[in-house]
Design a protein around this motif. Structure first.
Motif, PDB file in Angstrom:
ATOM      1  N   PHE A   1      33.179   7.526   3.419  1.00 55.33           N
ATOM      2  CA  PHE A   1      31.958   8.174   3.509  1.00 55.33           C
ATOM      3  C   PHE A   1      31.406   7.858   5.265  1.00 55.33           C
ATOM      4  N   VAL A   2      31.063   7.201   5.622  1.00 55.34           N
ATOM      5  CA  VAL A   2      30.959   6.478   7.135  1.00 55.34           C
ATOM      6  C   VAL A   2      31.710   8.695   8.092  1.00 55.34           C
ATOM      7  N   ALA A   3      33.238   7.754   7.664  1.00 58.56           N
ATOM      8  CA  ALA A   3      33.853   8.819   8.351  1.00 58.56           C
ATOM      9  C   ALA A   3      33.871  10.353   8.203  1.00 58.56           C
ATOM     10  N   ALA A   4      34.400  10.266   6.796  1.00 61.25           N
ATOM     11  CA  ALA A   4      34.450  11.249   5.717  1.00 61.25           C
ATOM     12  C   ALA A   4      33.328  12.843   6.052  1.00 61.25           C
ATOM     13  N   TYR A   5      31.941  11.795   5.538  1.00 62.00           N
ATOM     14  CA  TYR A   5      31.077  12.713   5.946  1.00 62.00           C
ATOM     15  C   TYR A   5      31.016  13.110   7.231  1.00 62.00           C
ATOM     16  N   SER A   6      30.357  11.901   8.132  1.00 63.13           N
ATOM     17  CA  SER A   6      29.908  12.469   9.121  1.00 63.13           C
ATOM     18  C   SER A   6      30.978  14.045  10.002  1.00 63.13           C
ATOM     19  N   ILE A   7      32.080  14.099   9.822  1.00 62.21           N
ATOM     20  CA  ILE A   7      32.669  15.091  10.530  1.00 62.21           C
ATOM     21  C   ILE A   7      32.588  16.415   9.049  1.00 62.21           C
ATOM     22  N   TRP A   8      32.653  16.387   8.049  1.00 58.92           N
ATOM     23  CA  TRP A   8      32.338  16.791   7.203  1.00 58.92           C
ATOM     24  C   TRP A   8      30.762  17.805   7.445  1.00 58.92           C
ATOM     25  N   TYR A   9      29.798  17.102   7.544  1.00 63.18           N
ATOM     26  CA  TYR A   9      28.573  17.515   7.633  1.00 63.18           C
ATOM     27  C   TYR A   9      28.532  18.111   9.257  1.00 63.18           C
ATOM     28  N   GLY A  10      28.911  17.545  10.032  1.00 59.97           N
ATOM     29  CA  GLY A  10      29.136  18.719  11.637  1.00 59.97           C
ATOM     30  C   GLY A  10      29.467  19.653  11.325  1.00 59.97           C
ATOM     31  N   LEU A  11      30.562  19.744  10.486  1.00 57.65           N
ATOM     32  CA  LEU A  11      31.590  20.870  10.222  1.00 57.65           C
ATOM     33  C   LEU A  11      30.696  21.989  10.048  1.00 57.65           C
ATOM     34  N   LEU A  12      29.970  21.284   8.477  1.00 59.55           N
ATOM     35  CA  LEU A  12      29.055  22.482   7.734  1.00 59.55           C
ATOM     36  C   LEU A  12      28.178  22.568   8.415  1.00 59.55           C
ATOM     37  N   ARG A  13      27.905  22.282   9.174  1.00 59.74           N
ATOM     38  CA  ARG A  13      26.111  22.845  10.567  1.00 59.74           C
ATOM     39  C   ARG A  13      27.128  23.992  11.599  1.00 59.74           C
ATOM     40  N   ARG A  14      28.654  23.964  11.486  1.00 59.87           N
ATOM     41  CA  ARG A  14      28.800  25.123  12.147  1.00 59.87           C
ATOM     42  C   ARG A  14      29.978  26.497  11.578  1.00 59.87           C
ATOM     43  N   HIS A  15      30.348  25.756  10.660  1.00 62.41           N
ATOM     44  CA  HIS A  15      30.395  27.260   9.520  1.00 62.41           C
ATOM     45  C   HIS A  15      30.506  27.414   8.385  1.00 62.41           C
ATOM     46  N   ARG A  16      31.256  29.065   7.831  1.00 62.12           N
ATOM     47  CA  ARG A  16      30.710  29.045   6.815  1.00 62.12           C
ATOM     48  C   ARG A  16      30.904  28.215   5.436  1.00 62.12           C
ATOM     49  N   LEU A  17      30.174  27.764   4.540  1.00 59.41           N
ATOM     50  CA  LEU A  17      30.428  27.320   3.116  1.00 59.41           C
ATOM     51  C   LEU A  17      32.038  27.045   2.295  1.00 59.41           C
ATOM     52  N   ASP A  18      31.592  28.315   2.643  1.00 60.56           N
ATOM     53  CA  ASP A  18      33.834  29.256   2.380  1.00 60.56           C
ATOM     54  C   ASP A  18      34.064  29.074   2.760  1.00 60.56           C
ATOM     55  N   GLN A  19      34.089  28.932   3.805  1.00 61.37           N
ATOM     56  CA  GLN A  19      35.972  28.572   5.503  1.00 61.37           C
ATOM     57  C   GLN A  19      35.956  26.726   5.165  1.00 61.37           C
ATOM     58  N   ILE A  20      34.822  26.332   4.802  1.00 62.86           N
ATOM     59  CA  ILE A  20      35.196  25.049   4.951  1.00 62.86           C
ATOM     60  C   ILE A  20      35.313  24.268   3.836  1.00 62.86           C
ATOM     61  N   ALA A  21      34.876  24.258   2.765  1.00 62.86           N
ATOM     62  CA  ALA A  21      35.187  23.917   1.672  1.00 62.86           C
ATOM     63  C   ALA A  21      36.636  23.712   1.063  1.00 62.86           C
ATOM     64  N   PRO A  22      37.408  25.396   0.978  1.00 59.03           N
ATOM     65  CA  PRO A  22      38.680  25.048   0.129  1.00 59.03           C
ATOM     66  C   PRO A  22      39.727  24.083   1.430  1.00 59.03           C
ATOM     67  N   PHE A  23      39.792  23.611   2.361  1.00 61.76           N
ATOM     68  CA  PHE A  23      40.089  22.861   2.480  1.00 61.76           C
ATOM     69  C   PHE A  23      39.770  21.072   2.001  1.00 61.76           C
ATOM     70  N   ILE A  24      39.174  20.784   0.823  1.00 66.66           N
ATOM     71  CA  ILE A  24      39.309  20.379   0.166  1.00 66.66           C
ATOM     72  C   ILE A  24      40.331  19.332  -0.821  1.00 66.66           C
ATOM     73  N   LEU A  25      41.195  21.548  -1.049  1.00 66.69           N
ATOM     74  CA  LEU A  25      41.922  21.254  -1.703  1.00 66.69           C
ATOM     75  C   LEU A  25      43.677  20.279  -1.340  1.00 66.69           C
ATOM     76  N   LEU A  26      43.251  20.389   0.192  1.00 64.33           N
ATOM     77  CA  LEU A  26      44.452  19.288   0.108  1.00 64.33           C
ATOM     78  C   LEU A  26      44.333  17.963  -0.187  1.00 64.33           C
ATOM     79  N   MET A  27      43.141  17.095  -1.110  1.00 64.75           N
ATOM     80  CA  MET A  27      42.791  16.604  -1.213  1.00 64.75           C
ATOM     81  C   MET A  27      44.322  16.294  -2.403  1.00 64.75           C
ATOM     82  N   PRO A  28      44.865  16.701  -3.317  1.00 61.55           N
ATOM     83  CA  PRO A  28      45.514  16.248  -4.718  1.00 61.55           C
ATOM     84  C   PRO A  28      47.584  16.391  -3.509  1.00 61.55           C
ATOM     85  N   ILE A  29      46.912  16.736  -2.088  1.00 57.41           N
ATOM     86  CA  ILE A  29      48.757  16.121  -1.329  1.00 57.41           C
ATOM     87  C   ILE A  29      48.812  15.061  -1.135  1.00 57.41           C
TER      88      ILE A  29
END
Length: 299
Positions: free
Chosen positions: A216-244
């Motif tokens: 939460f502290v680390a992961a969402y701090s990074i996530w929200y920082g990216l969300l402010r700079r990039h399109r949501l449809d650019q960064i959301a697909p990186f979540i698909l790395l979670m299964p690996i």
């Protein structure tokens, strides 16, 4: 996206995969919603600064915190308690199309066909791995997870549209809102909280710390920082790395063994993600330009 931001974008799914695995262990002691209320309380203590003015409007902030923190955590982690970790992580990938579609439907981003193809291909890999649930309990667990990811996806679109705060402060205020909401839900719907606190071992407290600080502290701090700079449809697909990442952590920490089918699904997921990353971003409309960089965030 710059190579640096691509690298940063791989960190939240790694941290979330670890958090899911740790949470699965911790839920052997704590009821799911009670566990998450404590995790968000730790997050709020680490990141929330009540003397710092919040610039994000109150109504969308409350909506995002309720949908993206309280409700999604209550649903997803109640589901995780019913299914294996890898299955939970794979089902959780439905948050990607929900987040992308929410951004498009809210008019925040303009549809990108190559990116859409990449999401569909990656989800095909997820579907290949998940297959059919083995029991009614697993079916309910998967349904809870999917509903939680829907709630999360809508919240990300709200944040993308309304956030005026940097990543860590935004995570701090949403955690401060979500922690008491989850505690109320836990007291209303769960039992055994006091007994769990009395019997918790040092190892289990450490698992809670890893869940809160890493997931939460680390992961969402990074996530929200990216969300402010990039399109949501650019960064959301990186979540698909979670299964690996999840396959590796579940095996290392819980002994969950993978299969060739899972490996094949992982390869398909990576192919889909390659489509997403390589898609051009020239379609951004003038009303949805990336938000200003976080002055104290990831740069």
């Amino acid at each position: 996206m710059s190579p640096r931001d691509v690298l940063w974008a791989t960190m939240p799914p790694l941290l979330w995969a670890i958090a899911y695995t740790v949470a699965k262990q911790a839920m052997e002691r704590f009821p799911p919603m009670f566990l998450m209320s404590m995790a968000y309380a730790v997050t709020a203590l680490a990141l929330y600064r009540p003397w710092v003015r919040v610039r994000t409007p109150l109504l969308p902030l409350m909506a995002a915190a309720t949908l993206g923190t309280s409700l999604q955590s209550a649903l997803i982690f109640s589901g995780i308690a019913r299914v294996p970790v890898v299955t939970a992580i794979l089902a959780d990938q439905s948050q990607v199309p929900f987040a992308v579609l929410a951004a498009w439907l809210f008019g925040l981003e303009r549809a990108n066909i190559r990116r859409l193809v990449g999401v569909v291909v990656a989800l095909a890999g997820v579907t290949l791995i998940v297959g059919l649930p083995d029991a009614v309990g697993e079916s309910i667990g998967l349904l809870l997870i999917v509903l939680g990811t829907l709630s999360w996806g809508i919240a990300q679109a709200i944040i993308r549209a309304s956030s005026q705060d940097a990543g860590p402060p935004l995570m701090g205020i949403t955690a401060a809102i979500g922690a008491p909401q989850l505690l109320i839900l836990s007291l209303a719907l769960e039992t055994g909280q006091a007994e769990a606190l009395r019997q918790t071992t040092l190892t289990e407290w450490f698992e809670l710390a890893v869940l809160a600080v890493g997931g939460f502290v680390a992961a969402y701090s990074i996530w929200y920082g990216l969300l402010r700079r990039h399109r949501l449809d650019q960064i959301a697909p990186f979540i698909l790395l979670m299964p690996i990442f999840g396959i590796v952590t579940a095996y290392a920490m819980l002994g969950e063994v993978t299969t060739p089918l899972v490996v094949a699904g992982g390869v398909i997921i990576l192919i889909g993600l390659a489509f997403v990353v390589s898609a051009p971003s020239a379609e951004i409309s003038t009303s949805t330009q990336p938000l200003p960089s976080d002055p104290g965030g990831l740069g």
